[in-house]
Design a protein around this motif. Structure first.
Motif, PDB file in Angstrom:
ATOM      1  N   MET A  88       0.823  -1.210   0.000  1.00  0.00           N
ATOM      2  CA  MET A  88       0.000   0.000   0.000  1.00  0.00           C
ATOM      3  C   MET A  88       0.856   1.259   0.000  1.00  0.00           C
ATOM      4  O   MET A  88       0.534   2.227  -0.687  1.00  0.00           O
ATOM      5  CB  MET A  88      -0.951  -0.010   1.198  1.00  0.00           C
ATOM      6  CG  MET A  88      -2.054  -1.035   1.028  1.00  0.00           C
ATOM      7  SD  MET A  88      -3.308  -0.947   2.305  1.00  0.00           S
ATOM      8  CE  MET A  88      -2.422  -1.604   3.692  1.00  0.00           C
ATOM      9  N   ALA A  89       1.954   1.245   0.746  1.00  0.00           N
ATOM     10  CA  ALA A  89       2.811   2.431   0.827  1.00  0.00           C
ATOM     11  C   ALA A  89       3.552   2.697  -0.476  1.00  0.00           C
ATOM     12  O   ALA A  89       3.825   3.844  -0.818  1.00  0.00           O
ATOM     13  CB  ALA A  89       3.805   2.272   1.975  1.00  0.00           C
ATOM     14  N   THR A  90       3.856   1.642  -1.223  1.00  0.00           N
ATOM     15  CA  THR A  90       4.619   1.806  -2.464  1.00  0.00           C
ATOM     16  C   THR A  90       3.735   1.803  -3.711  1.00  0.00           C
ATOM     17  O   THR A  90       4.213   2.136  -4.795  1.00  0.00           O
ATOM     18  CB  THR A  90       5.677   0.696  -2.606  1.00  0.00           C
ATOM     19  OG1 THR A  90       5.034  -0.579  -2.629  1.00  0.00           O
ATOM     20  CG2 THR A  90       6.694   0.763  -1.481  1.00  0.00           C
ATOM     21  N   GLY A  91       2.464   1.394  -3.576  1.00  0.00           N
ATOM     22  CA  GLY A  91       1.568   1.340  -4.721  1.00  0.00           C
ATOM     23  C   GLY A  91       1.813   0.141  -5.621  1.00  0.00           C
ATOM     24  O   GLY A  91       1.398   0.123  -6.778  1.00  0.00           O
ATOM     25  N   VAL A  92       2.483  -0.868  -5.084  1.00  0.00           N
ATOM     26  CA  VAL A  92       2.808  -2.082  -5.852  1.00  0.00           C
ATOM     27  C   VAL A  92       1.861  -3.188  -5.406  1.00  0.00           C
ATOM     28  O   VAL A  92       1.582  -3.331  -4.217  1.00  0.00           O
ATOM     29  CB  VAL A  92       4.279  -2.479  -5.583  1.00  0.00           C
ATOM     30  CG1 VAL A  92       4.612  -3.808  -6.216  1.00  0.00           C
ATOM     31  CG2 VAL A  92       5.206  -1.393  -6.105  1.00  0.00           C
ATOM     32  N   PRO A  93       1.347  -3.998  -6.332  1.00  0.00           N
ATOM     33  CA  PRO A  93       0.431  -5.074  -5.939  1.00  0.00           C
ATOM     34  C   PRO A  93       1.064  -6.074  -4.971  1.00  0.00           C
ATOM     35  O   PRO A  93       2.212  -6.498  -5.161  1.00  0.00           O
ATOM     36  CB  PRO A  93       0.084  -5.765  -7.268  1.00  0.00           C
ATOM     37  CG  PRO A  93       0.388  -4.755  -8.321  1.00  0.00           C
ATOM     38  CD  PRO A  93       1.527  -3.931  -7.790  1.00  0.00           C
ATOM     39  N   PHE A  94       0.295  -6.447  -3.964  1.00  0.00           N
ATOM     40  CA  PHE A  94       0.737  -7.424  -2.970  1.00  0.00           C
ATOM     41  C   PHE A  94       1.176  -8.720  -3.644  1.00  0.00           C
ATOM     42  O   PHE A  94       2.213  -9.292  -3.303  1.00  0.00           O
ATOM     43  CB  PHE A  94      -0.398  -7.696  -1.974  1.00  0.00           C
ATOM     44  CG  PHE A  94      -0.137  -8.847  -1.041  1.00  0.00           C
ATOM     45  CD1 PHE A  94       0.665  -8.682   0.072  1.00  0.00           C
ATOM     46  CD2 PHE A  94      -0.690 -10.089  -1.291  1.00  0.00           C
ATOM     47  CE1 PHE A  94       0.917  -9.734   0.933  1.00  0.00           C
ATOM     48  CE2 PHE A  94      -0.449 -11.151  -0.439  1.00  0.00           C
ATOM     49  CZ  PHE A  94       0.366 -10.977   0.673  1.00  0.00           C
ATOM     50  N   ALA A  95       0.399  -9.191  -4.613  1.00  0.00           N
ATOM     51  CA  ALA A  95       0.711 -10.461  -5.281  1.00  0.00           C
ATOM     52  C   ALA A  95       2.074 -10.411  -5.958  1.00  0.00           C
ATOM     53  O   ALA A  95       2.817 -11.389  -5.948  1.00  0.00           O
ATOM     54  CB  ALA A  95      -0.371 -10.814  -6.295  1.00  0.00           C
ATOM     55  N   TRP A  96       2.415  -9.268  -6.562  1.00  0.00           N
ATOM     56  CA  TRP A  96       3.721  -9.169  -7.210  1.00  0.00           C
ATOM     57  C   TRP A  96       4.833  -9.217  -6.175  1.00  0.00           C
ATOM     58  O   TRP A  96       5.850  -9.875  -6.382  1.00  0.00           O
ATOM     59  CB  TRP A  96       3.844  -7.892  -8.043  1.00  0.00           C
ATOM     60  CG  TRP A  96       5.161  -7.844  -8.758  1.00  0.00           C
ATOM     61  CD1 TRP A  96       5.485  -8.488  -9.910  1.00  0.00           C
ATOM     62  CD2 TRP A  96       6.353  -7.154  -8.334  1.00  0.00           C
ATOM     63  NE1 TRP A  96       6.800  -8.243 -10.247  1.00  0.00           N
ATOM     64  CE2 TRP A  96       7.353  -7.423  -9.287  1.00  0.00           C
ATOM     65  CE3 TRP A  96       6.656  -6.338  -7.257  1.00  0.00           C
ATOM     66  CZ2 TRP A  96       8.639  -6.896  -9.193  1.00  0.00           C
ATOM     67  CZ3 TRP A  96       7.945  -5.818  -7.155  1.00  0.00           C
ATOM     68  CH2 TRP A  96       8.917  -6.104  -8.120  1.00  0.00           C
ATOM     69  N   LEU A  97       4.652  -8.528  -5.047  1.00  0.00           N
ATOM     70  CA  LEU A  97       5.681  -8.559  -4.009  1.00  0.00           C
ATOM     71  C   LEU A  97       5.914  -9.984  -3.515  1.00  0.00           C
ATOM     72  O   LEU A  97       7.049 -10.394  -3.308  1.00  0.00           O
ATOM     73  CB  LEU A  97       5.294  -7.660  -2.835  1.00  0.00           C
ATOM     74  CG  LEU A  97       5.356  -6.159  -3.096  1.00  0.00           C
ATOM     75  CD1 LEU A  97       4.809  -5.396  -1.895  1.00  0.00           C
ATOM     76  CD2 LEU A  97       6.761  -5.706  -3.427  1.00  0.00           C
ATOM     77  N   MET A  98       4.852 -10.747  -3.336  1.00  0.00           N
ATOM     78  CA  MET A  98       4.977 -12.093  -2.788  1.00  0.00           C
ATOM     79  C   MET A  98       5.435 -13.126  -3.810  1.00  0.00           C
ATOM     80  O   MET A  98       6.210 -14.014  -3.487  1.00  0.00           O
ATOM     81  CB  MET A  98       3.642 -12.535  -2.176  1.00  0.00           C
ATOM     82  CG  MET A  98       3.259 -11.756  -0.939  1.00  0.00           C
ATOM     83  SD  MET A  98       4.463 -11.859   0.407  1.00  0.00           S
ATOM     84  CE  MET A  98       4.277 -13.555   0.897  1.00  0.00           C
ATOM     85  N   THR A  99       4.951 -13.011  -5.054  1.00  0.00           N
ATOM     86  CA  THR A  99       5.195 -14.082  -6.021  1.00  0.00           C
ATOM     87  C   THR A  99       5.886 -13.638  -7.299  1.00  0.00           C
ATOM     88  O   THR A  99       6.364 -14.478  -8.052  1.00  0.00           O
ATOM     89  CB  THR A  99       3.864 -14.736  -6.445  1.00  0.00           C
ATOM     90  OG1 THR A  99       3.091 -13.775  -7.169  1.00  0.00           O
ATOM     91  CG2 THR A  99       3.088 -15.240  -5.246  1.00  0.00           C
ATOM     92  N   GLY A 100       5.873 -12.357  -7.584  1.00  0.00           N
ATOM     93  CA  GLY A 100       6.418 -11.880  -8.852  1.00  0.00           C
ATOM     94  C   GLY A 100       5.419 -11.997  -9.985  1.00  0.00           C
ATOM     95  O   GLY A 100       5.740 -11.734 -11.140  1.00  0.00           O
ATOM     96  N   ALA A 101       4.174 -12.388  -9.662  1.00  0.00           N
ATOM     97  CA  ALA A 101       3.141 -12.569 -10.679  1.00  0.00           C
ATOM     98  C   ALA A 101       2.715 -11.232 -11.266  1.00  0.00           C
ATOM     99  O   ALA A 101       2.631 -10.232 -10.554  1.00  0.00           O
ATOM    100  CB  ALA A 101       1.927 -13.271 -10.081  1.00  0.00           C
ATOM    101  N   ASP A 102       2.432 -11.217 -12.551  1.00  0.00           N
ATOM    102  CA  ASP A 102       1.953 -10.013 -13.243  1.00  0.00           C
ATOM    103  C   ASP A 102       0.462  -9.887 -12.990  1.00  0.00           C
ATOM    104  O   ASP A 102      -0.351 -10.507 -13.651  1.00  0.00           O
ATOM    105  CB  ASP A 102       2.232 -10.122 -14.737  1.00  0.00           C
ATOM    106  CG  ASP A 102       1.706  -8.927 -15.520  1.00  0.00           C
ATOM    107  OD1 ASP A 102       1.316  -7.919 -14.905  1.00  0.00           O
ATOM    108  OD2 ASP A 102       1.695  -9.016 -16.756  1.00  0.00           O
TER     109      ASP A 102
END
Length: 108
Positions: A66-80
């Protein structure tokens, strides 16, 4: 003259969760201290997550996303997740960048 690729053909670099956390923070233009202030985590915790000294807790990754605006799923798995089908059959990228309401990082 022929050019030989470095490494093995078709080799795609694998990023760890720690790599993706650091890349998300840097892409958002945040240093570790600023991210700590935004998320309520300590700077030491952020440093430990990025250096893979400890496994990131799910709640920590949620606020990081939320703080970076990046999807949680991408952070955890690298999924697009931009092109992944959503619950209504559309893609998540169809929302014009609007995030759903929910837990928001603290603002100071």
């Amino acid at each position: 003259m022929t050019m030989q690729p470095l490494g093995q053909p078709g080799m795609i670099p694998r990023w760890t969760v720690a790599d993706r956390l650091r890349k998300a923070r840097e892409a958002a233009g945040l240093d570790q201290q600023t991210l700590a202030a935004l998320t309520g985590m300590s700077r030491t915790t952020i440093s430990n997550y990025e250096a893979e000294r400890v496994k990131p807790r799910r709640a920590g990754v949620v606020v990081w996303a939320m703080a970076t605006g990046v999807p949680f799923a991408w952070l955890m798995t690298g999924a697009d997740t931009q092109n992944a089908p959503g619950p209504d059959g559309g893609t998540e990228g169809d929302s014009d960048g609007v995030r759903s309401k929910g837990l928001e990082p603290p603002t100071f």
